[in-house]
Design a protein around this motif. Structure first.
Motif, PDB file in Angstrom:
ATOM      1  N   UNK A  47       2.013 -52.657 -38.635  1.00 28.06           N
ATOM      2  CA  UNK A  47       1.214 -52.685 -37.405  1.00 28.06           C
ATOM      3  C   UNK A  47       2.010 -51.957 -36.322  1.00 28.06           C
ATOM      4  N   UNK A  48       1.326 -51.106 -35.562  1.00 33.79           N
ATOM      5  CA  UNK A  48       1.960 -50.459 -34.411  1.00 33.79           C
ATOM      6  C   UNK A  48       1.188 -50.873 -33.161  1.00 33.79           C
ATOM      7  N   UNK A  49       1.857 -51.591 -32.271  1.00 32.22           N
ATOM      8  CA  UNK A  49       1.225 -52.095 -31.045  1.00 32.22           C
ATOM      9  C   UNK A  49       1.705 -51.229 -29.883  1.00 32.22           C
ATOM     10  N   UNK A  50       0.841 -50.314 -29.453  1.00 32.30           N
ATOM     11  CA  UNK A  50       1.207 -49.408 -28.357  1.00 32.30           C
ATOM     12  C   UNK A  50       0.901 -50.091 -27.015  1.00 32.30           C
ATOM     13  N   UNK A  51       1.692 -49.791 -25.990  1.00 29.07           N
ATOM     14  CA  UNK A  51       1.408 -50.379 -24.672  1.00 29.07           C
ATOM     15  C   UNK A  51       1.615 -49.354 -23.562  1.00 29.07           C
ATOM     16  N   UNK A  52       0.979 -49.648 -22.466  1.00 28.33           N
ATOM     17  CA  UNK A  52       1.044 -48.837 -21.252  1.00 28.33           C
ATOM     18  C   UNK A  52       2.292 -49.212 -20.443  1.00 28.33           C
ATOM     19  N   UNK A  53       2.913 -48.231 -19.815  1.00 26.86           N
ATOM     20  CA  UNK A  53       3.998 -48.553 -18.880  1.00 26.86           C
ATOM     21  C   UNK A  53       3.350 -49.194 -17.642  1.00 26.86           C
ATOM     22  N   UNK A  54       3.812 -50.408 -17.302  1.00 23.87           N
ATOM     23  CA  UNK A  54       3.129 -51.269 -16.328  1.00 23.87           C
ATOM     24  C   UNK A  54       3.475 -50.858 -14.895  1.00 23.87           C
ATOM     25  N   UNK A  55       2.813 -49.806 -14.456  1.00 21.40           N
ATOM     26  CA  UNK A  55       3.070 -49.206 -13.150  1.00 21.40           C
ATOM     27  C   UNK A  55       3.187 -50.244 -12.024  1.00 21.40           C
ATOM     28  N   UNK A  56       2.250 -51.204 -12.003  1.00 21.44           N
ATOM     29  CA  UNK A  56       2.182 -52.147 -10.885  1.00 21.44           C
ATOM     30  C   UNK A  56       3.381 -53.084 -10.800  1.00 21.44           C
ATOM     31  N   UNK A  57       4.211 -53.122 -11.855  1.00 17.66           N
ATOM     32  CA  UNK A  57       5.351 -54.038 -11.809  1.00 17.66           C
ATOM     33  C   UNK A  57       6.681 -53.316 -11.547  1.00 17.66           C
ATOM     34  N   UNK A  58       6.600 -52.004 -11.314  1.00 16.81           N
ATOM     35  CA  UNK A  58       7.825 -51.250 -10.996  1.00 16.81           C
ATOM     36  C   UNK A  58       8.153 -51.373  -9.517  1.00 16.81           C
ATOM     37  N   UNK A  59       9.448 -51.406  -9.217  1.00 14.38           N
ATOM     38  CA  UNK A  59       9.851 -51.504  -7.821  1.00 14.38           C
ATOM     39  C   UNK A  59       9.915 -50.126  -7.205  1.00 14.38           C
ATOM     40  N   UNK A  60      10.026 -49.116  -8.088  1.00 12.56           N
ATOM     41  CA  UNK A  60      10.277 -47.808  -7.514  1.00 12.56           C
ATOM     42  C   UNK A  60       9.521 -46.739  -8.314  1.00 12.56           C
ATOM     43  N   UNK A  61       8.767 -45.967  -7.576  1.00 10.13           N
ATOM     44  CA  UNK A  61       7.838 -44.983  -8.137  1.00 10.13           C
ATOM     45  C   UNK A  61       8.557 -43.941  -9.002  1.00 10.13           C
ATOM     46  N   UNK A  62       9.771 -43.558  -8.580  1.00  7.64           N
ATOM     47  CA  UNK A  62      10.499 -42.520  -9.313  1.00  7.64           C
ATOM     48  C   UNK A  62      10.796 -43.000 -10.736  1.00  7.64           C
ATOM     49  N   UNK A  63      11.152 -44.285 -10.891  1.00  6.44           N
ATOM     50  CA  UNK A  63      11.439 -44.817 -12.227  1.00  6.44           C
ATOM     51  C   UNK A  63      10.178 -44.790 -13.073  1.00  6.44           C
ATOM     52  N   UNK A  64       9.059 -45.158 -12.454  1.00  6.09           N
ATOM     53  CA  UNK A  64       7.797 -45.148 -13.201  1.00  6.09           C
ATOM     54  C   UNK A  64       7.484 -43.738 -13.701  1.00  6.09           C
ATOM     55  N   UNK A  65       7.625 -42.770 -12.809  1.00  6.31           N
ATOM     56  CA  UNK A  65       7.281 -41.394 -13.182  1.00  6.31           C
ATOM     57  C   UNK A  65       8.200 -40.886 -14.297  1.00  6.31           C
ATOM     58  N   UNK A  66       9.442 -41.265 -14.233  1.00  4.33           N
ATOM     59  CA  UNK A  66      10.403 -40.839 -15.257  1.00  4.33           C
ATOM     60  C   UNK A  66      10.074 -41.458 -16.623  1.00  4.33           C
ATOM     61  N   UNK A  67       9.564 -42.698 -16.609  1.00  2.00           N
ATOM     62  CA  UNK A  67       9.400 -43.410 -17.881  1.00  2.00           C
ATOM     63  C   UNK A  67       7.987 -43.393 -18.432  1.00  2.00           C
TER      64      UNK A  67
END
Ligand code: NCD
Length: 307
Positions: free
Chosen positions: A223-243
């Motif tokens: 089984x492969x369970x794919x998930x979304x990077x949880x934008x709303x729980x990041x403290x900093x936008x730059x980290x979200x964009x990088x990941x």
């Protein structure tokens, strides 16, 4: 007996109780018309303090398909929450009108606290980065449907394992079955929280590996369970964009995947599964979405004790 109970954590129900929900779900899928007025006169309330498409609509569709009615909000700003009402008072009030409540809240632990005040069954529709038990029951049902078993599985979880509540819930739930192995695929910054690693994986002696590349392990998975990077729980936008685009499952990666792989995703997806994968027979995520409604129909019937 599930009648009158709350559902906050995937382990609130025993394996046997979950099996009774799976059985009822199957019966509903086989003959939905037998259930279409069984909840006549009953009311479900959905209190959503955070955005949602699937969870709220599937709960509401579930109750409507059982012949019941629904009340609720999808924006706490449109209710007395905006006037400063406490969660306890909101639950006491709504519990005076509705027979059962499904709630999503950004604060981890809010639904557990809510059970102290809620006079009717309270279902956790997701609390912050913590747990999401109804998604998990849907995931388990879908794995069972696809694989015919919940034991002896190698499960890969890929993406945001730090903030993804569906991941935490699924690991907790699957940790109760025999011969489960987890392959945890994420960037270093998005690995599972320490309580999951220590209390559940190490604590229960479940084999697991933490890797960064999907290609390295995709060939080993059931089984492969794919998930979304949880934008709303990041403290900093730059980290979200990088990941955010760390993983993209596409046709090329599937060339080295097993023929009988089952690909799941709680959805919404952003970029992590390329649309070209949707037609692959191994893509189960839209079947999973539909199962979510049937599972919630079964859950509502069980918690209300409707026969
Ligand atoms: C998930 C959630 O809200 O945790 N969605 C859902 O309920 N199916 C997953 C997500 O938002 O990424």
């Amino acid at each position: 007996m599930l009648k009158g109970r709350h559902l906050i954590d995937p382990q609130d129900f025993s394996i046997k109780e979950l099996e009774s929900i799976f059985d009822l779900t199957e019966r509903i899928i086989e003959s939905p018309e037998d259930y279409n007025s069984i909840c006549h006169g009953k009311i479900l309330s959905t209190l959503f303090y955070e955005p949602s498409t699937r969870t709220r609509f599937s709960f509401e569709a579930a109750m409507l398909r059982l012949g019941g009615s629904i009340i609720g909000f999808s924006e706490p700003g449109s209710s007395s929450v905006a006037k400063g009402e406490s969660l306890a008072d909101t639950l006491r009030t709504v519990g005076a009108y509705a027979d059962i409540i499904a709630m999503r809240h950004p604060k981890e632990g809010a639904p557990r606290l809510g059970t102290e005040y809620c006079p009717v069954p309270l279902i956790n529709g997701g609390d912050g980065g913590h747990q999401h038990p109804t998604q998990t029951i849907t995931d388990l049902f879908t794995i069972l449907q696809a694989k015919g078993r919940l034991e002896k599985l190698v499960i890969g979880l890929c993406g945001d394992l730090k903030f993804g509540r569906t991941v935490h819930s699924l690991i907790k739930a699957m940790s109760r079955y025999e011969d489960i192995e987890f392959l945890l695929i994420s960037p270093k910054e998005l690995q599972v929280p320490d309580y999951i690693r220590q209390e559940i994986l190490i604590g229960k002696g479940i084999p697991f590996r933490e890797v960064e590349r999907l290609e390295e392990v995709i060939g080993e998975l059931d089984v492969l369970y794919m998930t979304r990077v949880q934008k709303e729980r990041f403290f900093n936008e730059a980290d979200y964009i990088r990941l955010k685009d760390s993983y993209i499952l596409d046709r090329d990666k599937l060339l080295i995947a097993p023929e009988d792989l089952v690909i799941l995703h709680p959805l919404p997806r952003v970029n992590e599964i390329s649309p070209e994968v949707d037609d692959d027979p191994r893509a189960w995520y839209f079947r999973q979405v539909k199962n979510g409604m049937y599972v919630r129909m079964a859950l509502i019937l069980k918690l209300l004790g409707v026969k």
